[in-house]
Every structure is written in structure tokens, then in C-alpha cells.
Design an enzyme around this catalytic site. Structure first.
Site, PDB file in Angstrom:
ATOM      1  N   CYS A   2       5.905  32.492  -0.019  1.00 17.82           N
ATOM      2  CA  CYS A   2       6.570  32.545   1.284  1.00 17.82           C
ATOM      3  C   CYS A   2       6.772  31.132   1.816  1.00 17.82           C
ATOM      4  O   CYS A   2       6.179  30.172   1.332  1.00 17.82           O
ATOM      5  CB  CYS A   2       5.726  33.350   2.270  1.00 17.82           C
ATOM      6  SG  CYS A   2       5.294  34.994   1.662  1.00 17.82           S
ATOM      7  N   ARG A  27      12.094  30.023  -0.773  1.00 21.10           N
ATOM      8  CA  ARG A  27      10.735  30.432  -1.113  1.00 21.10           C
ATOM      9  C   ARG A  27      10.510  31.931  -0.927  1.00 21.10           C
ATOM     10  O   ARG A  27       9.476  32.463  -1.353  1.00 21.10           O
ATOM     11  CB  ARG A  27       9.723  29.660  -0.265  1.00 21.10           C
ATOM     12  CG  ARG A  27       9.770  28.154  -0.451  1.00 21.10           C
ATOM     13  CD  ARG A  27       8.738  27.484   0.436  1.00 21.10           C
ATOM     14  NE  ARG A  27       7.399  27.826   0.033  1.00 21.10           N
ATOM     15  CZ  ARG A  27       6.668  27.157  -0.860  1.00 21.10           C
ATOM     16  NH1 ARG A  27       7.192  26.097  -1.461  1.00 21.10           N
ATOM     17  NH2 ARG A  27       5.455  27.547  -1.171  1.00 21.10           N
ATOM     18  N   TRP A  73       8.268  36.475   0.889  1.00 26.31           N
ATOM     19  CA  TRP A  73       8.421  37.103  -0.410  1.00 26.31           C
ATOM     20  C   TRP A  73       7.290  38.110  -0.513  1.00 26.31           C
ATOM     21  O   TRP A  73       6.115  37.748  -0.542  1.00 26.31           O
ATOM     22  CB  TRP A  73       8.347  36.071  -1.540  1.00 26.31           C
ATOM     23  CG  TRP A  73       8.648  36.653  -2.884  1.00 26.31           C
ATOM     24  CD1 TRP A  73       9.875  36.839  -3.439  1.00 26.31           C
ATOM     25  CD2 TRP A  73       7.694  37.125  -3.854  1.00 26.31           C
ATOM     26  NE1 TRP A  73       9.754  37.400  -4.687  1.00 26.31           N
ATOM     27  CE2 TRP A  73       8.437  37.597  -4.968  1.00 26.31           C
ATOM     28  CE3 TRP A  73       6.299  37.214  -3.878  1.00 26.31           C
ATOM     29  CZ2 TRP A  73       7.819  38.131  -6.097  1.00 26.31           C
ATOM     30  CZ3 TRP A  73       5.688  37.753  -5.007  1.00 26.31           C
ATOM     31  CH2 TRP A  73       6.444  38.187  -6.098  1.00 26.31           C
ATOM     32  N   ASN A  99       1.013  32.134   3.573  1.00 26.83           N
ATOM     33  CA  ASN A  99       1.568  32.123   2.225  1.00 26.83           C
ATOM     34  C   ASN A  99       0.400  32.228   1.267  1.00 26.83           C
ATOM     35  O   ASN A  99      -0.511  31.398   1.308  1.00 26.83           O
ATOM     36  CB  ASN A  99       2.360  30.834   1.977  1.00 26.83           C
ATOM     37  CG  ASN A  99       2.803  30.696   0.532  1.00 26.83           C
ATOM     38  OD1 ASN A  99       3.049  31.690  -0.141  1.00 26.83           O
ATOM     39  ND2 ASN A  99       2.892  29.467   0.050  1.00 26.83           N
ATOM     40  N   GLY A 100       0.413  33.238   0.410  1.00 25.49           N
ATOM     41  CA  GLY A 100      -0.685  33.404  -0.531  1.00 25.49           C
ATOM     42  C   GLY A 100      -1.120  34.855  -0.618  1.00 25.49           C
ATOM     43  O   GLY A 100      -0.426  35.771  -0.166  1.00 25.49           O
ATOM     44  N   GLU A 485      16.750  30.218 -22.604  1.00 21.01           N
ATOM     45  CA  GLU A 485      17.091  29.749 -21.259  1.00 21.01           C
ATOM     46  C   GLU A 485      18.427  30.328 -20.800  1.00 21.01           C
ATOM     47  O   GLU A 485      18.578  30.725 -19.633  1.00 21.01           O
ATOM     48  CB  GLU A 485      17.134  28.223 -21.231  1.00 21.01           C
ATOM     49  CG  GLU A 485      17.612  27.608 -19.915  1.00 21.01           C
ATOM     50  CD  GLU A 485      16.732  27.911 -18.729  1.00 21.01           C
ATOM     51  OE1 GLU A 485      17.159  27.596 -17.599  1.00 21.01           O
ATOM     52  OE2 GLU A 485      15.631  28.477 -18.902  1.00 21.01           O
ATOM     53  N   LYS A 489      18.793  32.657 -17.478  1.00 21.48           N
ATOM     54  CA  LYS A 489      19.691  32.339 -16.367  1.00 21.48           C
ATOM     55  C   LYS A 489      20.605  33.511 -16.040  1.00 21.48           C
ATOM     56  O   LYS A 489      20.844  33.820 -14.877  1.00 21.48           O
ATOM     57  CB  LYS A 489      20.534  31.099 -16.690  1.00 21.48           C
ATOM     58  CG  LYS A 489      19.810  29.792 -16.509  1.00 21.48           C
ATOM     59  CD  LYS A 489      19.488  29.546 -15.041  1.00 21.48           C
ATOM     60  CE  LYS A 489      18.365  28.550 -14.891  1.00 21.48           C
ATOM     61  NZ  LYS A 489      17.039  29.090 -15.235  1.00 21.48           N
ATOM     62  N   GLU A 492      18.539  36.202 -14.308  1.00 24.08           N
ATOM     63  CA  GLU A 492      18.072  35.809 -12.978  1.00 24.08           C
ATOM     64  C   GLU A 492      19.135  35.974 -11.905  1.00 24.08           C
ATOM     65  O   GLU A 492      18.838  36.444 -10.804  1.00 24.08           O
ATOM     66  CB  GLU A 492      17.630  34.335 -12.993  1.00 24.08           C
ATOM     67  CG  GLU A 492      16.286  34.074 -13.609  1.00 24.08           C
ATOM     68  CD  GLU A 492      15.933  32.599 -13.547  1.00 24.08           C
ATOM     69  OE1 GLU A 492      14.799  32.285 -13.145  1.00 24.08           O
ATOM     70  OE2 GLU A 492      16.781  31.754 -13.890  1.00 24.08           O
ATOM     71  N   HIS A 508      16.593  41.495 -37.689  1.00 17.44           N
ATOM     72  CA  HIS A 508      15.324  42.221 -37.626  1.00 17.44           C
ATOM     73  C   HIS A 508      15.215  43.052 -36.347  1.00 17.44           C
ATOM     74  O   HIS A 508      14.130  43.179 -35.776  1.00 17.44           O
ATOM     75  CB  HIS A 508      14.154  41.240 -37.735  1.00 17.44           C
ATOM     76  CG  HIS A 508      14.118  40.515 -39.037  1.00 17.44           C
ATOM     77  ND1 HIS A 508      13.573  41.045 -40.183  1.00 17.44           N
ATOM     78  CD2 HIS A 508      14.609  39.294 -39.385  1.00 17.44           C
ATOM     79  CE1 HIS A 508      13.706  40.188 -41.177  1.00 17.44           C
ATOM     80  NE2 HIS A 508      14.326  39.108 -40.721  1.00 17.44           N
ATOM     81  N   LYS A 607      11.527  30.595  -5.355  1.00 16.96           N
ATOM     82  CA  LYS A 607      11.558  29.340  -6.099  1.00 16.96           C
ATOM     83  C   LYS A 607      10.189  28.935  -6.623  1.00 16.96           C
ATOM     84  O   LYS A 607      10.034  28.559  -7.776  1.00 16.96           O
ATOM     85  CB  LYS A 607      12.114  28.246  -5.180  1.00 16.96           C
ATOM     86  CG  LYS A 607      12.254  26.887  -5.845  1.00 16.96           C
ATOM     87  CD  LYS A 607      13.331  26.900  -6.897  1.00 16.96           C
ATOM     88  CE  LYS A 607      13.589  25.547  -7.484  1.00 16.96           C
ATOM     89  NZ  LYS A 607      14.526  25.622  -8.614  1.00 16.96           N
TER      90      LYS A 607
END
Length: 612
Positions: A2, A27, A73, A99-100, A485, A489, A492, A508, A607
Site C-alpha cells: 500500500c 503501490r 492493495w 502498509n504491511g 519476460e 509482460k 501483466e 515436450h 509495484k
């Protein structure tokens, strides 16, 4: 994950809080809220983004020059108005942002219910608010002492700011395993999760360390003590950050701005560290600990998400160029194992924010096992930078877009310089090849710029892919991590399911998915496996898959068989990830925009992952 912001001084708090929340929205953006004190406590909370909160407040006058704000968040409790922060104590005296995660909140909540407390939300944060209230009223303690005593009973991670309506001239802030910074103005203070809300007001800051509690007062005094009640001396630092770096400028989104900043950010990462004309490369943290690196049994790279993928590229680089054994670990798994790590190992932590909870926990475990800790981070003064024995900053500048772009290439740039330096010092890289690598590395920013000039072509290809529901990314060698990557992306920011695979592994399993509706993105710049990559493409084409190939300029063989190609400048193979990833970033970006997705704030993501 957060974002928290607070203000005390002579200015109106509400505009400062809202501006700060907008800066911190990367955040978390499930809900947001503010509490402002002006005689009475005014609390406004709303599910959704900060703009939803602003619309909710509307034209109502929110006056007062002390206040706290939060953008969430969600962890405990679904996103809604009730679970949004700030939370208020049962006696309506205290308000708190957090936050936490408070891990023992259920035990604390049950004890508080027995004492007569009632709860409105599902959050762990409201439990902490009531705990502070209980201790403050029971023992008749001042707010800062009530906070300190309460935190001795808490298990978990926190960055908190607490406001007391009966003491409107003071804020109390504390942290453990979640970042918190205090900005010092003229008879005013700003508190935030990071420096982005502070920089427009002051450049003087104090970063709190774990289990430290700060008291800021309207009269301009700041005091810090630890959870054991020992008074500490604040260490004031000067921010090296400009307001322009956290604005979009002429770009529509932060992500697009950060993609196009990469020629500069890669160059900034190399600045002062490399000179091909004089024939040297220097990475300070490695140079000062050269004996440890040269004699290390192995390097363990610990990271999460995109940083973990950068670590995989580091494994290829260190093993090929320096012949040092490397293991790349998900920090979230490493911390819960009993890994074989000792004082002969070097543990490298990769993190853009320097605050990733799992990476910090993995480092703490490695520290207990006597390993040398090396941090590669972007954020100056971050927790990883302070915990590690040594390390290097990537100097990418603030990265606001949730999906990492320039921080990723910054990490690869730094790992490449480290591998080249160590390979040469170990005598594994001959002088002519060493000079060649240095020259090519210096040319990378210019070549990235050339790729960015193909944006319109990449956007056209994105239009051909945007309606896909699945995608497969294939790569070999250094480009296998780039396939991972590229897939990450796309997932996301566009919400298209995508997977990255080593190209040879397609047979495979994943080949069963390929049909005329499946785009297959092949990173095909490896000259060492060029013929085999052509065979892989032929296998896809035989099953009617649509091939988008990233190729070296002038590669007519693959151009003739792929449906679409994106040409990039050729470079030495160890450096190809710095180029091949750029078109994949742009491809994902344009697909997401075409699908109407919020690229800067993708759903369910934040983030900086500061909770487990």
C-alpha cells in the site's frame, strides 16, 4: 504494497494528501482514503482509485493542516469502502494508516473482543488501531508510548502513521520491513512510503530503519526512538531526485515513457563504470570485494518476478564469461528452505524497489549463514541497500509503471558489466574480446534507440495479435529468459495468457496448443543456434501457428518463413537480451492499450511487493 502519506504543518493537508496518493498509486489502487483533523476528525474512504475518492469528496470542504492518507492493495479483506484505510479506533480518537501485514491479528482481535472492542472491517489494520487504543486508555499513555508498547505485541510487517484527535500537533510513525521516509520542511513534515510525494515539497529526508518510531510535531521537532525506547539521532539525507522524473511529460503513460527512457537509463547505469578507449570496466562493489568474488564457491541470485528473470540472464553471463557457478532462486522459496549457503558463497539480491519482502527475508537467512550479501537495486536508501554488505545501484531513475521496463534493462546492464569485469580479472576473457565487449556495450543505448524508432511497425503487429487469448514465447540461450519476460509482460498488462519456453522444449508439451489462433513469438537473434531456431519455426508453421520473429537485421532466412518480423541491430550474443527485450515491451504495451487495459496500474498488481 500500500501507499501511505501524511502531513503536519501550516498548509491545508487535504490537497497535499491527494497529490501524494496520486504519486503513490502505483503501490496499490483497490481503494483509498484520507483523515484530516480540524477540531473534528474528518474521514473519507472509497473503493477504487484515488480519483474515485476525489469524486466522492466532491466539493465538500476538507479543512485542517494535519492529516493522513492511504491507497490500498488488499491483503486482509476484499476491496470496499469499509476495509479502506484510514481506520479509526473504537473511541473515535485515533486514526491509522498501514502498509504491511499483522500476522497475529486474529489472536489480538480475539483478545480485544473479550475486552469489549467491536470491529467494522475485515482488516488486520483495524485490529492494530484498537490495540493502540486499548493500551493508551488502559495505561494512560501518550500516543508515542502507546504505539511503542503496542508494536512489541505485534508479529509481522508494518509501516504506520497514527493521528490522535486529542493531540492535533503530533503524528507518530513507525516501520518494520515496510519502507517509510520522513520529509523535513520549514515547520512542517511529510511522511510517505517513498520519496515521490515528498520531492515537490522538500529534499531533506530521514529514512526510518526497522523497529524505529518517529514523532513529528507542529513546532518543527522530530524525535526518533527504537522499539526498546532508546532515543536515536536522526540521519538527514538530501534527495537526488527531480520532480520531472516522476511526471509523464509528453507521454500518455508512465510505462511508455519508461520504455523510451531506456537509451538514457542504460547509459546512466554505465556512466563512469566503463571506457572502451582506455580499456577498463569498474563496478565499485565488485572491485572492493574482488577476492571474495574470485574465490567464491558460487553465486546465488535471489529475486522475485521480473528481477528473477534478470537473474537468469545473470546466470548465463557469469557462467559463460567468468566461469563462476550460479544458482538463481525465487526469494519466496529460498527463504522457506534450509539452503546450503555458507561464507564461501555470495548472495546477490535483485530488486527494483529494494523493499521486496521475500527478497529481504532471503537475505536475512543468507546473512545468518555468513554469506557475503550483494544488493543490486534502483532505490537509494532502500532496505536491501542497507542490509547488504556491498552492492551497486542501477541508476535507472524512478520507475512508476507497475510493469518493470527500464529497471529490468538496468539490472541486466549491471550484471553484464559485473560478468565482463570478473571474466577479465579471472583471465577467462582474452583482451581483444574484452575490448570488443566494452565497445559493443557502449553501443547498446544507440541500438536501443534504433529499435524504438520501429514503434509504428511494432504497433501494427500488436494490432494483429490483440484478440488472441493465448500466446507462446520461445527463445534459446540468453534469449530463453527474454521469452519468459515477454510472456510475463503480456500477462501483466494485457491479461492474455502467455507462456515462455526454451525453444527446444516446445516439442515436450506446448506444441499441443499451437493452431491458427496461437501467436508464437520467437526471439531468434542467437547465431550460435540459428539453424535450430529455424527448425523450431518450421515446426510451428507446420501446425498453422502465426510466427512473430525478433531477428537480427538482414536475416533473410527467418524473414522468409515468419509471418511478421521485427529486426533489431546485431550485437555480441551475451548482450542480445538488452536489445531483444525492447520490441517485446512495446508489443505488450500496444496490445494492452488496444484492449483497453490500464498499463500503468494493471489489475491486482502493485509495484513494490512489501508483504509475503
Amino acid at each position: 504494497m500500500c501507499g501511505i502519506v501524511a502531513y503536519i504543518g501550516q498548509q491545508d493537508a487535504y490537497p497535499i494528501l491527494i497529490s501524494g496518493l496520486r504519486r503513490l498509486e502505483y503501490r496499490g489502487y483497490d481503494s483509498s482514503g484520507v483523515a484530516v483533523l480540524n477540531g473534528d476528525l474528518q474521514v473519507y474512504k472509497k473503493k477504487g482509485k484515488v480519483q474515485d475518492l476525489v469524486d466522492h469528496v466532491g466539493r465538500e470542504r476538507v479543512k485542517g493542516n494535519i492529516g493522513i492518507g492511504h491507497t490500498r492493495w488488499a491483503t486482509h479483506g476484499k476491496p470496499n469502502d469499509i476495509n479502506a484505510h484510514p481506520h479509526v479506533s473504537g473511541n473515535k480518537r485515533l486514526s491509522l494508516i498501514h502498509n504491511g501485514i499483522i500476522e497475529n491479528y486474529i489472536t489480538l482481535k480475539e483478545a480485544l473482543i473479550k475486552l469489549g472492542h467491536t470491529f467494522e472491517s475485515e482488516t488486520d489494520t483495524e485490529v492494530l488501531t484498537h490495540l493502540i487504543e486499548e493500551i493508551q486508555t488502559r495505561d494512560n499513555l501518550p500516543l508515542d508510548e502507546a504505539v511503542r508498547v503496542s508494536l512489541t505485541k505485534v508479529v509481522g510487517a508494518y509501516a504506520i502513521v497514527v493521528m490522535d484527535s486529542e493531540n492535533p500537533d503530533m503524528l507518530v510513525a513507525a516501520r518494520k520491513a515496510s519502507p517509510l521516509v520522513i520529509g523535513i520542511g520549514k515547520d512542517e513534515f511529510f511522511v510517505a512510503s517513498d520519496a515521490t510525494p515528498i520531492i515537490e515539497h522538500t529534499k531533506k529526508v530521514v529514512y526510518l530503519n526497522d523497529e524505529e518510531i518517529a514523532v513529528v510535531k507542529r513546532d518543527g521537532t522530530l524525535s526518533i526512538k527504537n522499539i526498546d525506547n532508546k532515543l536515536l539521532t536522526p540521519f538527514v539525507q538530501e534527495l537526488n531526485l527531480e520532480i520531472e522524473s516522476i511526471e509523464k511529460g509528453d507521454f500518455d503513460t508512465f510505462m511508455l515513457k519508461e520504455i523510451f527512457e531506456q537509451p538514457d537509463s542504460i547509459r546512466d547505469c554505465m556512466r563512469g563504470r566503463i571506457n572502451s578507449e582506455e580499456g577498463w570496466i569498474k563496478v565499485g562493489g565488485v572491485e572492493k570485494n574482488l577476492d571474495k568474488f574470485l574465490n567464491a564457491r558460487r553465486i546465488v541470485i535471489a529475486a522475485c518476478g521480473t528481477s528473477w528473470i534478470a537473474g537468469l540472464i545473470g546466470e548465463y553471463l557469469f557462467e559463460e564469461l567468468a566461469r563462476i557457478s550460479v544458482e538463481v532462486e525465487y526469494a519466496s522459496e529460498l527463504r522457506y528452505r534450509n539452503p546450503i549457503i555458507d561464507d564461501k558463497d555470495i548472495v546477490i539480491a535483485l530488486s527494483q524497489s529494494g523493499e521486496t519482502a521475500d527478497t529481504l527475508a532471503a537475505l536475512t537467512l543468507a546473512k545468518e549463514k555468513k554469506a557475503t550479501l550483494y544488493g543490486i537495486v534502483n532505490s537509494v536508501g532502500s532496505s536491501i541497500a542497507r542490509l547488504t554488505d556491498t552492492g551497486s545501484y542501477i541508476h535507472a531513475g524512478p520507475e512508476i509503471g507497475v510493469a518493470s521496463t527500464k529497471a529490468f534493462t538496468g539490472q541486466i546492464t549491471l550484471l553484464t558489466m559485473m560478468a565482463i569485469y570478473l571474466g577479465y580479472e579471472k583471465g577467462r576473457i582474452p583482451r581483444p574480446y574484452y575490448i570488443q565487449l566494452l565497445k559493443e556495450l557502449e553501443n547498446i543505448p544507440g541500438k536501443v534507440k534504433q529499435i524504438l524508432e520501429k514503434d509504428a511497425h511494432i504497433k501494427y503487429i500488436a494490432g494483429e495479435m490483440k484478440d488472441a487469448t493465448n500466446a507462446l514465447y520461445l527463445g534459446r540461450g540468453y534469449n530463453f529468459p527474454i521469452a519468459l519476460e515477454g510472456a510475463l509482460k503480456l500477462k501483466e498488462i494485457s491479461y492474455i495468457h502467455a507462456e515462455g519456453y526454451p525453444a527446444a522444449e516446445m516439442k515436450h508439451g506446448p506444441i499441443a496448443l499451437i493452431d491458427e489462433n496461437m501467436p508464437v513469438i520467437v526471439i531468434a537473434t542467437n547465431m550460435s543456434a540459428h539453424d535450430k531456431i529455424i527448425s523450431n519455426i518450421q515446426e510451428v508453421k507446420a501446425r498453422k501457428g502465426k510466427v512473430i520473429a525478433i531477428i537480427n537485421e538482414g536475416d533473410t532466412k527467418i524473414k522468409d518463413i515468419a509471418d511478421y518480423v521485427i529486426e533489431i541491430p546485431a550485437t555480441d550474443e551475451p548482450l542480445t537480451p538488452l536489445l531483444s527485450v525492447i520490441p517485446l515491451q512495446l508489443l505488450s504495451y500496444h496490445i494492452a492499450v488496444m484492449r483497453g487495459c490500464d498499463v500503468d496500474q494493471p489489475r491486482n498488481l502493485a509495484k513494490s511487493v512489501t508483504v509475503e
